[in-house]
Design an enzyme around this catalytic site. Structure first.
Site, short mmCIF file in Angstrom:
data_model
loop_
_atom_site.label_atom_id
_atom_site.label_comp_id
_atom_site.label_asym_id
_atom_site.label_seq_id
_atom_site.Cartn_x
_atom_site.Cartn_y
_atom_site.Cartn_z
N HIS A 189 0.82 -1.22 0.00
CA HIS A 189 0.00 0.00 0.00
C HIS A 189 0.85 1.27 0.00
CE1 HIS A 189 -3.63 -2.38 0.68
NE2 HIS A 189 -2.99 -3.01 1.66
N TYR A 247 -0.92 -4.12 11.70
CA TYR A 247 -1.02 -2.76 11.19
C TYR A 247 -0.45 -1.71 12.15
CZ TYR A 247 -3.47 -4.17 6.97
OH TYR A 247 -3.78 -4.72 5.76
N ASN A 301 -10.89 -3.28 1.28
CA ASN A 301 -10.34 -3.49 -0.06
C ASN A 301 -11.41 -3.21 -1.10
OD1 ASN A 301 -7.61 -4.26 0.33
ND2 ASN A 301 -8.26 -6.31 0.96
#
Length: 521
Positions: A61, A343, A134
């Site tokens: 990303h 994350y 997503n």
């Protein structure tokens, strides 16, 4: 910057005014000057900062489009959740959205065939609510131990540093639970015409909670602009002419007052329905058919402000599935559980342990975390002399939240008993059911031919034995599909073009290119 009569005065970082930012101190006079002096603080600071102005790039990303906006509640869902930002028709909350490709590095053409990640931060009175979704409703794997591998297989070969379709297809041939995600990726939706024209999906199953119980949900953001996609040829052309096409499209739309918007929907499942449903509801390689669980409108997201500075607002933004407000809770989805660690851990590595203090991440609600202090880039009061240990009697503190071990997920389905054992999910015929349904959908929209060409454009550079296994995999979806892929690969009219943009990449290795004459027959 110091101000002087309304105009900024150039200074050093500590505030000392500078006479001329273009000069450097040297010894001597005349046309030939002597050595540069280390006493020139302006020169040293300028050079030293330049060497450090990049932070680690996201492993995935890395390349993204971002903007600010607002979320407004349009429908009553108070019976489903106690989350305050979702209660009260007309209620608005500030939003930061970052939409990214997954595999490519920063600077890669934005019109690549790839899944788009949807990082969304909603600033609420109860803290931040992050959604990390997503652009396709399913994912390639359901076991978190495979998460690094699926991403590595979509990137560059570690030896050649070249994109490698053999790696890509070898992984998926041996992890066929991702067949539905592959069908999505190589359909025409694999290359959105713009960020304004794509949907976003939670993939994961969430819980919505109230004081009396919970329901399971999946979340959808449907574009109000309508779905629009690029053909492979259009994407290739834009990749050369305007590699930042999606960024420019979004920025220009907002600048011109053409604010893009999305409608938020829930699919709702009761706990008793989950117990007997055909598919494991915690398997993110599966969708819930709308016929069984129809979409229920919730609110509207509108983007209405461009970033003031990209690095400040978007590059430093950090999103995590673990960031949830009371009324929203995680489930036993193993990928969900793993991402809740991965994350924020990535953000701590990239931005430092106090990344939540950055303006793009800082909540609008009051923060009091005296057990988390110090570390790099800590500023403000650092909680002064407040106790930094639990159970202190020296300061009165309220404990009335609804998150944490004492109140995170009211309701059932949270009592697990068992022994520790190794586990890996098996691929069964059930993993191909939804992919078969999608193949039928592509047939009704006359997109099956496009799908085959999109897929073969990437598979054509893989090794012949890998091509054979891929044909076998897609033959499980439909025998005719497998035959079409085989025919397209062996056709003399098919040629591997290096500028034929495959997913995540825009080149083939020299070794693979030489081997394309050995295509599967």
């Amino acid at each position: 910057m110091a101000q002087n009569g309304g105009a900024p005065t150039y200074t050093l970082s500590e505030g000392c005014p500078v006479a001329d930012p273009n000069t450097a101190q040297r010894v001597g006079s005349g046309p030939v000057k002597g050595l540069i002096l280390l006493q020139d603080t302006q020169l040293i600071e300028t050079l030293a900062h330049f060497s450090r102005e990049r932070i680690p790039e996201r492993t995935v990303h890395a390349s993204a489009v971002g903007a600010w906006g607002e979320f407004q509640v349009t429908h009553d869902v108070s019976h489903l959740t106690s989350a305050k930002f979702l209660n009260g028709i007309g209620k608005k909350s500030k939003v930061l959205l970052r939409v990214s490709t997954v595999g490519p590095e920063r600077g890669y053409p934005e019109t690549v065939r790839d899944v788009r990640g949807w990082g969304m931060k909603i600033f609420t009175e109860e803290g931040n609510q992050d959604f990390v979704f997503n652009s396709i409703p399913v994912f390639f794997v359901r076991d978190p131990i495979k998460f690094p591998s699926v991403n590595r297989s979509h990137k560059r070969n570690p030896a050649s540093n070249l994109p490698d379709s053999t790696m890509f297809w070898d992984f998926h041939n041996n992890n066929q639970e991702g067949i539905h995600a592959l069908m999505q990726l190589f359909s025409n939706r694999g290359i959105p015409a713009s960020i304004r024209h794509l949907n976003a999906y939670s993939g994961h199953t969430y819980k919505l909670t109230t004081d009396t119980g919970f329901v399971y949900i999946k979340i959808h953001f449907k574009t109000d602009q309508g779905i629009k996609n690029l053909s492979q040829a259009e994407a290739n052309k834009l990749a050369g002419q305007n590699p930042s096409y999606h960024t420019a499209d979004m920025r220009n739309a907002i600048e011109n007052g053409d604010y893009p918007s999305w409608t938020m929907y829930f699919q709702v499942m009761k706990p008793e329905q989950a117990e007997n449903y055909r598919w494991n509801i915690f398997d993110m390689t599966k969708v819930w058919p709308h016929a069984n669980f129809p979409l229920q409108p919730v609110g509207k997201l509108t983007l209405n402000r461009n970033p003031e500075n990209y690095f400040q607002d978007i590059e430093q933004a950090a999103f995590s599935p673990s960031t949830m407000v009371p009324g929203i809770a995680p489930t036993a989805d193993p990928m969900f559980q793993a991402r809740m660690f991965a994350y924020p851990d990535a953000a701590r590595y990239r931005l430092g342990v106090n990344y939540q203090h950055l303006p793009c991440n800082a909540p609008v609600s009051e923060v009091y975390t005296p057990y988390q202090r110090d570390g790099k880039f800590r500023y403000k009061t650092n909680y002064g002399g407040d106790p930094n240990y639990v159970g202190a009697s020296l300061k009165q503190v309220n404990f009335k939240g609804k998150v944490g071990a004492n109140g995170f997920s009211p309701g059932g389905h949270e009592e697990w008993v068992g022994t520790v054992a190794g586990y890996a999910s098996d691929v069964t015929n059930e993993d191909f059911v939804q992919a078969r349904e999608m193949w039928k959908v592509l047939g009704r929209s006359n997109e099956q031919g496009d799908f085959v060409q999109n897929l073969v454009g990437h598979l054509g550079s893989a090794l012949p034995q890998v091509q054979q296994e891929t044909i076998k995999m897609f033959s499980k979806v439909d025998e005719g599909l497998g035959a079409d892929i085989k025919k397209a690969l062996s056709s003399n009219s098919y040629s591997l073009a290096i500028d034929s943009l495959p997913p995540f990449v825009n080149a083939t290795s020299p070794v693979q290119t030489l081997r394309t004459s050995q295509r599967c027959t």
